[in-house]
Design a protein around this motif. Structure first.
Motif, PDB file in Angstrom:
ATOM      1  N   LEU A   1     -68.780  85.539  11.453  1.00  0.00           N
ATOM      2  CA  LEU A   1     -69.748  84.506  11.092  1.00  0.00           C
ATOM      3  C   LEU A   1     -69.608  83.281  11.986  1.00  0.00           C
ATOM      4  CD1 LEU A   1     -71.886  83.300   9.142  1.00  0.00           C
ATOM      5  CD2 LEU A   1     -69.968  82.460   7.767  1.00  0.00           C
ATOM      6  N   ASP A   2     -70.734  82.825  12.519  1.00  0.00           N
ATOM      7  CA  ASP A   2     -70.807  81.587  13.288  1.00  0.00           C
ATOM      8  C   ASP A   2     -71.636  80.596  12.493  1.00  0.00           C
ATOM      9  OD1 ASP A   2     -71.042  79.600  15.285  1.00  0.00           O
ATOM     10  OD2 ASP A   2     -72.806  80.580  16.135  1.00  0.00           O
ATOM     11  N   ARG A   3     -71.093  79.412  12.256  1.00  0.00           N
ATOM     12  CA  ARG A   3     -71.826  78.317  11.618  1.00  0.00           C
ATOM     13  C   ARG A   3     -71.784  77.144  12.565  1.00  0.00           C
ATOM     14  NH1 ARG A   3     -71.694  77.350   5.491  1.00  0.00           N
ATOM     15  NH2 ARG A   3     -73.666  78.413   5.580  1.00  0.00           N
ATOM     16  N   THR A   4     -72.912  76.862  13.216  1.00  0.00           N
ATOM     17  CA  THR A   4     -72.975  75.752  14.152  1.00  0.00           C
ATOM     18  C   THR A   4     -73.985  74.737  13.644  1.00  0.00           C
ATOM     19  OG1 THR A   4     -72.394  77.173  15.995  1.00  0.00           O
ATOM     20  CG2 THR A   4     -73.406  75.075  16.536  1.00  0.00           C
ATOM     21  N   ASP A   5     -73.567  73.481  13.619  1.00  0.00           N
ATOM     22  CA  ASP A   5     -74.411  72.397  13.132  1.00  0.00           C
ATOM     23  C   ASP A   5     -74.681  71.449  14.300  1.00  0.00           C
ATOM     24  OD1 ASP A   5     -75.754  70.520  11.676  1.00  0.00           O
ATOM     25  OD2 ASP A   5     -74.216  70.329  10.132  1.00  0.00           O
ATOM     26  N   SER A   6     -75.905  71.492  14.822  1.00  0.00           N
ATOM     27  CA  SER A   6     -76.238  70.641  15.966  1.00  0.00           C
ATOM     28  C   SER A   6     -76.725  69.263  15.539  1.00  0.00           C
ATOM     29  CB  SER A   6     -77.280  71.332  16.854  1.00  0.00           C
ATOM     30  OG  SER A   6     -78.406  71.686  16.096  1.00  0.00           O
TER      31      SER A   6
ATOM     32  N   ASP B   1     -76.555  79.766  10.840  1.00  0.00           N
ATOM     33  CA  ASP B   1     -75.636  80.886  10.733  1.00  0.00           C
ATOM     34  C   ASP B   1     -76.082  82.010  11.647  1.00  0.00           C
ATOM     35  OD1 ASP B   1     -74.275  79.495   8.805  1.00  0.00           O
ATOM     36  OD2 ASP B   1     -75.075  80.646   7.127  1.00  0.00           O
ATOM     37  N   GLY B   2     -75.116  82.735  12.160  1.00  0.00           N
ATOM     38  CA  GLY B   2     -75.407  83.880  12.994  1.00  0.00           C
ATOM     39  C   GLY B   2     -74.169  84.723  13.179  1.00  0.00           C
ATOM     40  N   PHE B   3     -74.311  85.773  13.953  1.00  0.00           N
ATOM     41  CA  PHE B   3     -73.195  86.651  14.265  1.00  0.00           C
ATOM     42  C   PHE B   3     -72.610  86.234  15.612  1.00  0.00           C
ATOM     43  CE2 PHE B   3     -71.359  90.548  16.104  1.00  0.00           C
ATOM     44  CZ  PHE B   3     -70.415  90.807  15.118  1.00  0.00           C
ATOM     45  N   TYR B   4     -71.330  85.946  15.619  1.00  0.00           N
ATOM     46  CA  TYR B   4     -70.589  85.544  16.803  1.00  0.00           C
ATOM     47  C   TYR B   4     -69.871  86.776  17.338  1.00  0.00           C
ATOM     48  CZ  TYR B   4     -67.116  82.727  19.435  1.00  0.00           C
ATOM     49  OH  TYR B   4     -66.320  82.156  20.399  1.00  0.00           O
TER      50      TYR B   4
ATOM     51  N   THR C   1     -75.910  84.914  17.560  1.00  0.00           N
ATOM     52  CA  THR C   1     -77.312  85.182  17.223  1.00  0.00           C
ATOM     53  C   THR C   1     -77.938  84.034  16.445  1.00  0.00           C
ATOM     54  OG1 THR C   1     -76.720  86.273  15.139  1.00  0.00           O
ATOM     55  CG2 THR C   1     -76.876  87.668  17.125  1.00  0.00           C
ATOM     56  N   ALA C   2     -77.205  82.960  16.192  1.00  0.00           N
ATOM     57  CA  ALA C   2     -77.720  81.842  15.386  1.00  0.00           C
ATOM     58  C   ALA C   2     -78.939  81.203  16.038  1.00  0.00           C
ATOM     59  CB  ALA C   2     -76.637  80.794  15.168  1.00  0.00           C
ATOM     60  N   ARG C   3     -79.981  81.005  15.221  1.00  0.00           N
ATOM     61  CA  ARG C   3     -81.208  80.344  15.672  1.00  0.00           C
ATOM     62  C   ARG C   3     -81.688  79.408  14.563  1.00  0.00           C
ATOM     63  NH1 ARG C   3     -80.983  84.844  18.224  1.00  0.00           N
ATOM     64  NH2 ARG C   3     -82.007  85.300  20.168  1.00  0.00           N
ATOM     65  N   ASP C   4     -82.456  78.426  14.948  1.00  0.00           N
ATOM     66  CA  ASP C   4     -83.038  77.515  13.970  1.00  0.00           C
ATOM     67  C   ASP C   4     -84.550  77.688  14.010  1.00  0.00           C
ATOM     68  OD1 ASP C   4     -83.891  75.545  12.325  1.00  0.00           O
ATOM     69  OD2 ASP C   4     -83.003  73.892  13.449  1.00  0.00           O
ATOM     70  N   GLY C   5     -85.095  78.387  13.029  1.00  0.00           N
ATOM     71  CA  GLY C   5     -86.531  78.643  12.991  1.00  0.00           C
ATOM     72  C   GLY C   5     -87.362  77.452  12.572  1.00  0.00           C
ATOM     73  N   SER C   6     -86.736  76.378  12.096  1.00  0.00           N
ATOM     74  CA  SER C   6     -87.510  75.233  11.605  1.00  0.00           C
ATOM     75  C   SER C   6     -87.851  74.237  12.710  1.00  0.00           C
ATOM     76  CB  SER C   6     -86.734  74.519  10.498  1.00  0.00           C
ATOM     77  OG  SER C   6     -85.559  73.936  11.024  1.00  0.00           O
ATOM     78  N   LEU C   7     -87.249  74.376  13.882  1.00  0.00           N
ATOM     79  CA  LEU C   7     -87.497  73.426  14.967  1.00  0.00           C
ATOM     80  C   LEU C   7     -88.345  74.074  16.051  1.00  0.00           C
ATOM     81  CD1 LEU C   7     -83.957  71.830  15.316  1.00  0.00           C
ATOM     82  CD2 LEU C   7     -85.948  70.871  14.167  1.00  0.00           C
ATOM     83  N   PRO C   8     -89.153  73.288  16.774  1.00  0.00           N
ATOM     84  CA  PRO C   8     -89.975  73.845  17.844  1.00  0.00           C
ATOM     85  C   PRO C   8     -89.115  74.496  18.926  1.00  0.00           C
ATOM     86  CG  PRO C   8     -90.505  71.525  17.473  1.00  0.00           C
ATOM     87  CD  PRO C   8     -89.314  71.851  16.630  1.00  0.00           C
ATOM     88  N   GLY C   9     -89.607  75.590  19.467  1.00  0.00           N
ATOM     89  CA  GLY C   9     -88.912  76.255  20.563  1.00  0.00           C
ATOM     90  C   GLY C   9     -87.741  77.103  20.127  1.00  0.00           C
TER      91      GLY C   9
END
Length: 178
Positions: free
Chosen positions: A38-43, A51-54, A80-88
């Motif tokens: 598990l990868d939890r990255t907070d930008s 969250d994603g797979f590391y 594989t972590a992505r943020d679907g709520s932000l543009p791009g």
């Protein structure tokens, strides 16, 4: 009065463990491992972590220093972590780190370790530009031997890449000593 010969013998006895440790340390045990979890990255701390797979490959070397093993590890990873709520769709991308590692035996074939060092992280974002973060990583875990060369590993780590980017990984892996 202590004779010169006795003094030299005493110094030789004291120096023998240091010489033996140096001889052991001169020949590192090389290692390679694959890890994932598990990868939890907070930008943007407070806005919610992605969250994603590391997944990663590690290469390293250990030096047996008696009751302690010291080593160095290098790792190259992705997530594989992505943020679907932000543009791009910002994507956690390349991770890399180089760390020092200290391990102590807790039973026959099982070790606890701590590690820490330099960390690099890249976040790709087509709409606002990419981010290259440089910082540190610290963590710890355990390893258990499956054979003379094969081992299992579990680890938690915390990373800080500056500019308010933080990460945590909960990882497991399998490795080979050669």
């Amino acid at each position: 009065m202590v004779r010169l010969r006795d003094q030299l013998t005493f110094l030789a006895i004291l120096g023998f463990p240091a010489t033996a440790a140096h001889a052991q340390a001169a020949e590192p045990e090389l290692r390679a491992a694959i890890v994932g979890g598990l990868d939890r990255t907070d930008s943007a701390p407070g806005s919610g972590a992605r969250d994603g797979f590391y997944y990663a490959i590690q290469l390293g070397a250990d030096w047996n220093l008696g009751a302690l093993t010291a080593g160095v590890e290098g790792e190259l990873a992705d997530s594989t972590a992505r943020d679907g709520s932000l543009p791009g769709q910002p994507r956690q991308s390349t991770f890399a780190n180089v760390t020092l590692r200290l391990a102590v035996p807790i039973s026959d074939g099982t070790r606890a370790f701590v590690r820490g060092g330099y960390a690099y992280h890249r976040i790709e974002n087509a709409s606002i530009g990419d981010f290259d973060g440089h910082g540190y990583v610290i963590g710890g875990g355990g390893e258990t031997d499956l054979s003379d060369r094969l081992f299992l590993r579990a680890e938690y780590r915390y990373s800080d890449y500056g500019s308010e980017v933080r990460g945590q990984q909960f990882l497991g892996g399998i490795g080979l000593r050669f």
